[in-house]
Design an enzyme around this catalytic site. Structure first.
Site, PDB file in Angstrom:
ATOM      1  CB  CYS A 183     -19.288 -20.635   8.842  1.00  0.00           C
ATOM      2  SG  CYS A 183     -18.259 -21.548   9.879  1.00  0.00           S
ATOM      3  CG  HIS A 209     -23.594 -22.410  11.148  1.00  0.00           C
ATOM      4  ND1 HIS A 209     -24.059 -21.937   9.453  1.00  0.00           N
ATOM      5  CD2 HIS A 209     -23.011 -23.142  11.320  1.00  0.00           C
ATOM      6  CE1 HIS A 209     -22.044 -22.904   9.092  1.00  0.00           C
ATOM      7  NE2 HIS A 209     -21.739 -22.822  10.015  1.00  0.00           N
ATOM      8  CD  GLU A 214     -26.920 -21.896   8.417  1.00  0.00           C
ATOM      9  OE1 GLU A 214     -26.031 -21.753   7.769  1.00  0.00           O
ATOM     10  OE2 GLU A 214     -27.042 -21.178   8.816  1.00  0.00           O
TER      11      GLU A 214
END
Length: 530
Positions: A84, A179, A181
């Site tokens: 990002c 993202h 994660e």
């Protein structure tokens, strides 16, 4: 020393998830603020650093004053993954262009992979009619890369973000606008594992058995022949810290267990049995119920109750610590998220991690050195460590319990009578959750909820039992499901389970004639009632 991945934090709310995903791949990771200097980065590489990950941020990469990635990150020759804001900063600093996007993306998105890169090749959640592999990801950005830096190729795109991923594979630079994660990105865990293992060359040498051996050796070297004192609460962190330190130094450790009269049913007995009887840990058991209850008399304000309980705990602990003349170390169950927060890494503006994190509020006048053997571990790793050390799983995987105990689950003034009623009602609720299985998942409802407890309401309601009228107290049940405790949904417990819990409480706990279930989410409500 373990192979390591450095995570530079630029203020993302989910940076800790990056570290956890990397560790789940068996690779040790550390989070540091994004404004570290070039010398720090070069020193890390000299010590064997294998790769760097740049986190997201709420900031804009092209605005004046925004945090820049240290130039050394792109000069030291290790692979780099930008996420990002990390992608935008990489593009901006390496000669690309970042612009404000007319179409912001927040939430689910479908990304098409391009170019058969090492990071994304072969990963797909579904295939389009044209045969393109697509990924279901989570986006959260207002800016986007509009021109690739020299040497980079397109790696991913969406309909509104033509450059959703880029790579310069010759230099080992990769970046994604989404993202990986978060759990919403289906292949995210696989992407991060691929980055740290296939691209960075990590072998996955981070595991709990090795950690125990290393931690035991560190504690022995640090403490030597000195005595250590630890405040044992019965919670996960202090319990695991006690077990680990005892493994290292045996009877040099003395635990002080303060019973303030606001623990769960038989909790004091369980702690003494687990540590004193089964593990041979030296424990000073202080029953301070009368002292705490006396100070709480007439106090109804939640914050005032918390302060009184905290102050009295410190006083009792200090008194006991003063009796242990040989103690030179104070052990605490500080874990890695505590360390990160104390460094201000959530803002991305801290330059160092404090060595002293006095989470227990114990005064510096104790003149004890601080021992924090869990400060490198996340909560899930602490639980894994506890099981490996032989602690009972029901202790290690129990739900969170507030420091003030039942004092903040009794609304208003705390009375001994109220605590006894609540203790028994709460025990019934937890017992039924542990015994009830969800047929779809095969898990118990205790495992499916993140936190569950009973709350005592100091109001009476009319009821009927037998042929007689009753006028007794009310108990509320609370059960929530959450990933991070920042937000939470009330748990959809089966009606037969709730009916069974209600029936048992009303029949077995004399003094309660009504049970209600809390169906409030966070926000707007909080998880605890006080």
């Amino acid at each position: 020393m373990h192979q390591r991945i450095l995570i530079l934090d630029y203020g993302s709310q989910v940076t800790q998830l990056i570290a956890r995903r990397v560790r789940e791949a068996g690779v040790y990771s550390e989070i540091h603020a994004g404004d570290v200097d070039d010398a720090f980065v070069r020193d890390q590489v000299a010590q064997g650093l294998k790769g760097i990950i740049l986190s997201g941020s709420h900031a804009s990469a092209y605005e004046e004053g925004s945090m820049r990635v240290p130039a050394a990150v792109f000069e030291v020759g290790v692979p780099v993954l930008g996420i990002c804001y990390g992608m935008q900063s990489m593009a901006q600093q390496l000669g690309g262009t970042v612009s404000f996007s007319d179409h912001r993306e927040f939430g689910y998105a479908e990304v098409r992979a391009h170019g058969h890169t090492k990071l994304l090749d072969g990963l797909a959640d579904f295939t389009t009619d044209e045969g393109h592999g697509m990924l279901k990801v989570w986006m959260s950005h207002g800016d986007k890369v509009t021109e690739l830096p020299p040497g980079f190729k397109l790696m991913a795109s969406t309909a509104s973000c033509p450059i959703a991923g880029m790579a310069d594979e010759d230099r080992g630079f990769y970046a994604v606008q989404f993202h990986p994660e978060v759990t919403h990105t289906v292949q995210g865990k696989a992407m991060l594992a691929r980055f740290v293992k296939d691209i960075c060359g990590c072998e996955g040498d981070w595991n709990m058995p090795d950690y125990i051996s290393e931690a035991v050796a560190r504690i022995r070297e640090q403490v030597g022949s000195d005595e250590v004192i630890l405040g044992l609460s019965g919670g996960v962190d202090s319990s695991v810290a006690a077990a680990l330190i005892h493994r290292a130094i045996g009877d040099q450790l003395t635990c002080v267990f303060v019973d303030h009269g606001l623990l769960r049913l038989d909790e004091g007995k369980q702690v003494m049995q687990t540590f004193a009887e089964n593990m041979g840990v030296k424990i000073v058991h202080v029953d301070a119920t009368s002292q705490f209850m006396g100070k709480l008399t007439g106090v109804a304000d939640p914050e005032a109750k918390r302060k009184i309980i905290g102050r009295e705990f410190v006083e009792v602990f200090q008194d006991e610590a003063g009796k242990l003349q040989g103690a030179k170390w104070l052990a605490q169950g500080t874990i890695y998220p505590d360390v990160i927060e104390s460094a201000g890494a959530k803002t991305g503006k801290a330059t160092s991690i404090k060595s002293h994190h006095n989470v227990g509020g114990l005064p510096d006048t104790l003149n004890l050195q601080l021992l924090e053997p869990l400060r490198e571990l996340f909560k899930d790793e602490v639980r894994e460590l506890g099981v490996a050390l032989g602690l009972p799983p029901q202790m290690v995987y129990r739900h969170p319990f507030p420091g003030p105990g039942l004092g903040v689950r009794i609304l208003g003034e705390v009375k001994h009578e109220y605590a006894e009623l609540l203790r028994r009602a709460d025990a019934i609720f937890i017992e039924e959750l542990r015994n009830a299985k969800d047929p779809a998942s095969g898990l118990t409802w205790y495992e499916l909820t993140s936190q569950a407890f009973a709350v005592f309401l100091p109001v009476k309601s009319v009821g009927v039992m037998g042929d007689g009228r009753t006028y007794e107290y009310v108990v509320a049940l609370r059960a929530v499901q959450t990933f991070d405790f920042m937000t939470a949904d009330w748990a959809p417990l089966p009606h037969p389970l709730l009916a069974r819990v209600s029936s048992r409480i009303i029949n077995e706990v004399r003094g309660i004639n009504r049970v209600v279930y809390d169906v409030s989410s966070k926000p707007p409500a909080t998880i605890e009632w006080e």
